[in-house]
Design an enzyme around this catalytic site. Structure first.
Site, PDB file in Angstrom:
ATOM      1  N   ASP A  25      -0.907   2.876 -10.568  1.00  0.00           N
ATOM      2  CA  ASP A  25      -0.372   4.122  -9.994  1.00  0.00           C
ATOM      3  C   ASP A  25      -1.004   5.368 -10.606  1.00  0.00           C
ATOM      4  O   ASP A  25      -1.382   5.371 -11.771  1.00  0.00           O
ATOM      5  CB  ASP A  25       1.155   4.141 -10.198  1.00  0.00           C
ATOM      6  CG  ASP A  25       1.833   5.181  -9.325  1.00  0.00           C
ATOM      7  OD1 ASP A  25       1.263   5.560  -8.281  1.00  0.00           O
ATOM      8  OD2 ASP A  25       2.939   5.623  -9.690  1.00  0.00           O
ATOM      9  N   GLY A  28      -3.591   9.419  -6.758  1.00  0.00           N
ATOM     10  CA  GLY A  28      -3.476  10.676  -6.027  1.00  0.00           C
ATOM     11  C   GLY A  28      -3.419  11.871  -6.971  1.00  0.00           C
ATOM     12  O   GLY A  28      -4.117  12.885  -6.767  1.00  0.00           O
ATOM     13  N   HIS A  42      -8.490   7.032  -5.111  1.00  0.00           N
ATOM     14  CA  HIS A  42      -8.470   5.596  -4.818  1.00  0.00           C
ATOM     15  C   HIS A  42      -9.818   4.947  -5.146  1.00  0.00           C
ATOM     16  O   HIS A  42      -9.859   3.822  -5.627  1.00  0.00           O
ATOM     17  CB  HIS A  42      -8.080   5.352  -3.357  1.00  0.00           C
ATOM     18  CG  HIS A  42      -6.688   5.806  -3.034  1.00  0.00           C
ATOM     19  ND1 HIS A  42      -5.604   5.487  -3.834  1.00  0.00           N
ATOM     20  CD2 HIS A  42      -6.186   6.573  -2.024  1.00  0.00           C
ATOM     21  CE1 HIS A  42      -4.505   6.023  -3.321  1.00  0.00           C
ATOM     22  NE2 HIS A  42      -4.830   6.706  -2.229  1.00  0.00           N
ATOM     23  N   GLU A  72       5.687  -0.531   1.438  1.00  0.00           N
ATOM     24  CA  GLU A  72       6.172   0.837   1.679  1.00  0.00           C
ATOM     25  C   GLU A  72       5.029   1.844   1.845  1.00  0.00           C
ATOM     26  O   GLU A  72       5.239   2.954   2.319  1.00  0.00           O
ATOM     27  CB  GLU A  72       7.073   1.293   0.519  1.00  0.00           C
ATOM     28  CG  GLU A  72       8.439   0.618   0.477  1.00  0.00           C
ATOM     29  CD  GLU A  72       8.402  -0.841   0.074  1.00  0.00           C
ATOM     30  OE1 GLU A  72       7.572  -1.203  -0.791  1.00  0.00           O
ATOM     31  OE2 GLU A  72       9.160  -1.638   0.652  1.00  0.00           O
ATOM     32  N   LEU A 135     -10.360 -16.114 -15.581  1.00  0.00           N
ATOM     33  CA  LEU A 135      -9.180 -15.345 -15.164  1.00  0.00           C
ATOM     34  C   LEU A 135      -8.881 -15.538 -13.670  1.00  0.00           C
ATOM     35  O   LEU A 135      -9.801 -15.560 -12.846  1.00  0.00           O
ATOM     36  CB  LEU A 135      -9.481 -13.855 -15.416  1.00  0.00           C
ATOM     37  CG  LEU A 135      -8.448 -12.839 -14.909  1.00  0.00           C
ATOM     38  CD1 LEU A 135      -7.223 -12.833 -15.813  1.00  0.00           C
ATOM     39  CD2 LEU A 135      -9.058 -11.436 -14.851  1.00  0.00           C
ATOM     40  N   ARG A 194       9.531   2.739 -12.912  1.00  0.00           N
ATOM     41  CA  ARG A 194      10.204   1.883 -11.938  1.00  0.00           C
ATOM     42  C   ARG A 194       9.264   0.760 -11.486  1.00  0.00           C
ATOM     43  O   ARG A 194       8.058   0.828 -11.705  1.00  0.00           O
ATOM     44  CB  ARG A 194      10.661   2.708 -10.726  1.00  0.00           C
ATOM     45  CG  ARG A 194       9.563   3.573 -10.118  1.00  0.00           C
ATOM     46  CD  ARG A 194      10.081   4.370  -8.915  1.00  0.00           C
ATOM     47  NE  ARG A 194       9.087   5.288  -8.410  1.00  0.00           N
ATOM     48  CZ  ARG A 194       9.114   6.621  -8.578  1.00  0.00           C
ATOM     49  NH1 ARG A 194      10.117   7.186  -9.236  1.00  0.00           N
ATOM     50  NH2 ARG A 194       8.166   7.386  -8.081  1.00  0.00           N
ATOM     51  N   GLU A 207       8.118  -8.311 -20.233  1.00  0.00           N
ATOM     52  CA  GLU A 207       8.149  -7.140 -21.108  1.00  0.00           C
ATOM     53  C   GLU A 207       7.460  -6.002 -20.343  1.00  0.00           C
ATOM     54  O   GLU A 207       6.531  -6.247 -19.575  1.00  0.00           O
ATOM     55  CB  GLU A 207       7.385  -7.419 -22.408  1.00  0.00           C
ATOM     56  CG  GLU A 207       7.992  -8.512 -23.257  1.00  0.00           C
ATOM     57  CD  GLU A 207       9.357  -8.133 -23.822  1.00  0.00           C
ATOM     58  OE1 GLU A 207       9.565  -6.945 -24.127  1.00  0.00           O
ATOM     59  OE2 GLU A 207      10.207  -9.036 -23.948  1.00  0.00           O
TER      60      GLU A 207
HETATM   61  C1  IPE Z   1       3.467   1.520  -6.238  1.00  0.00           C
HETATM   62  O1  IPE Z   1       3.073   2.847  -6.292  1.00  0.00           O
HETATM   63  C2  IPE Z   1       2.580   0.759  -5.295  1.00  0.00           C
HETATM   64  C3  IPE Z   1       1.217   0.581  -5.740  1.00  0.00           C
HETATM   65  C4  IPE Z   1       0.711   0.957  -6.867  1.00  0.00           C
HETATM   66  C5  IPE Z   1       0.355  -0.112  -4.813  1.00  0.00           C
HETATM   67  P1  IPE Z   1       3.749   3.959  -5.366  1.00  0.00           P
HETATM   68  O2  IPE Z   1       3.100   5.240  -5.708  1.00  0.00           O
HETATM   69  O3  IPE Z   1       3.725   3.532  -3.949  1.00  0.00           O
HETATM   70  O4  IPE Z   1       5.261   3.921  -5.884  1.00  0.00           O
HETATM   71  P2  IPE Z   1       6.399   5.002  -5.754  1.00  0.00           P
HETATM   72  O5  IPE Z   1       6.376   5.517  -4.341  1.00  0.00           O
HETATM   73  O6  IPE Z   1       6.102   6.092  -6.732  1.00  0.00           O
HETATM   74  O7  IPE Z   1       7.658   4.280  -6.107  1.00  0.00           O
HETATM   75  C1  IPE Z   2      -1.524   4.221  -6.437  1.00  0.00           C
HETATM   76  O1  IPE Z   2      -1.771   5.580  -6.612  1.00  0.00           O
HETATM   77  C2  IPE Z   2      -2.344   3.624  -5.323  1.00  0.00           C
HETATM   78  C3  IPE Z   2      -1.553   3.191  -4.161  1.00  0.00           C
HETATM   79  C4  IPE Z   2      -0.257   3.234  -4.052  1.00  0.00           C
HETATM   80  C5  IPE Z   2      -2.301   2.639  -3.040  1.00  0.00           C
HETATM   81  P1  IPE Z   2      -0.997   6.672  -5.779  1.00  0.00           P
HETATM   82  O2  IPE Z   2      -1.749   6.924  -4.528  1.00  0.00           O
HETATM   83  O3  IPE Z   2       0.427   6.273  -5.591  1.00  0.00           O
HETATM   84  O4  IPE Z   2      -1.105   7.911  -6.738  1.00  0.00           O
HETATM   85  P2  IPE Z   2       0.012   9.015  -6.994  1.00  0.00           P
HETATM   86  O5  IPE Z   2       1.244   8.298  -7.463  1.00  0.00           O
HETATM   87  O6  IPE Z   2       0.231   9.725  -5.685  1.00  0.00           O
HETATM   88  O7  IPE Z   2      -0.583   9.883  -8.038  1.00  0.00           O
HETATM   89 MG    MG Z   3       2.102   6.607  -6.719  1.00  0.00          MG
END
Ligand code: IPE
Ligand code: IPE
Ligand code: MG
Length: 240
Positions: A25, A28, A42, A72, A135, A194, A207
């Site tokens: 995560d 973005g 990405h 989602e 792996l 989360r 963990e």
């Molecule tokens: C979780 O990240 C899903 C992935 C990393 C693929 P999100 O950015 O979608 O999660 P939320 O929306 O913050 O819970």
């Molecule tokens: C995780 O990074 C990648 C995917 C969920 C595909 P995000 O795109 O959720 O990045 P943030 O959370 O918006 O920074």
């Molecule tokens: Mg995210």
């Protein structure tokens, strides 16, 4: 560091997690900080994934499960979803991915809404790496823990098994990670605390390790820190 040497690991296998899961995560926000489009985040995140998978293989981790796209994530603007799918396509086409490195690729999730060419590439990559003994990387794609459980329940009911006879082992064998150990360590970069519907059945005794570092900036050093913290934890599983 001490756990980098495979010989050292061998003498105390309990210290190194067998199965690491990562919620990749923060792509973005990484891009936003640099005034770049989210798609650039990405792209950078995909590179980090390759580096971290290689590092896990090098230090002797057996399983790495990464959250690449959730059930989602379709809620995002079409442009972003299309960009992620194109990135995935490029990654899958690069047949040399991990081939020479003895890394086994496995995809988990519901592929039915994915385009036909992506599904074919997934099957090809899985088949080509099926004999790898290093792996195993599980890439979670259109994955949701609740969705996975819905599929598992359907599977169990269709098997005709007596409802009273269903065990925890049966459920573990009906989810996508059948035959694999549960994750020992779940890492979430990006500053959120989360699970976001990741591995909810398998995570029962994992963990957790969180960091504010955004996924594209996540390095082998961060992984070392997570593993070091893990090694110092006392896993009691409800005992004393
Ligand atoms: C979780 O990240 C899903 C992935 C990393 C693929 P999100 O950015 O979608 O999660 P939320 O929306 O913050 O819970
Ligand atoms: C995780 O990074 C990648 C995917 C969920 C595909 P995000 O795109 O959720 O990045 P943030 O959370 O918006 O920074
Ligand atoms: Mg995210």
């Amino acid at each position: 560091m001490w756990f980098r040497k495979k010989e050292t690991v061998h003498t105390d296998e309990k210290i190194l997690p067998q199965h690491i899961a990562i919620i990749m995560d923060g792509n973005g926000r990484w891009a936003k900080k640099r005034s770049l489009p989210r798609s650039a985040g990405h792209v950078a995140g995909a590179k980090t994934f390759k580096d971290i998978a290689r590092y896990c293989n090098k230090i002797g981790i057996r399983y790495l499960t990464v959250y690449a796209f959730s059930t989602e994530n379709w809620k995002r603007p079409k442009e972003e979803v299309d960009g992620i799918m194109n990135l995935l396509r490029d990654y899958l086409k690069d047949a040399t991915n991990f081939k020479s490195e003895n890394i086994k690729l496995n995809f988990i999730g519901d592929f039915s809404p994915l385009s036909e060419d992506i599904i074919r590439l997934i099957e090809k990559d899985e088949a080509e790496s099926a004999d790898a003994t290093g792996l195993q990387v599980n890439i979670a794609l259109n994955y949701g823990g609740r969705d996975e459980l819905v599929h598992a329940v359907r599977k169990l009911m269709q098997s005709g098994k007596d409802a009273d006879a269903i065990t925890e082992e049966d459920i573990s064998e009906a989810v996508y990670t059948a035959g694999q150990p549960d994750p020992d360590l779940i890492i979430r970069p990006g500053g959120e605390y989360r699970l976001s519907n990741f591995l909810i059945w398998q995570a029962a005794y994992a963990e957790y390790w969180f960091t504010d570092v955004l996924w594209p900036d996540f390095s082998a050093k961060d992984l070392d820190r997570a593993i070091e913290t893990f090694a110092g934890r006392n896993r009691r599983y409800g005992g004393v």
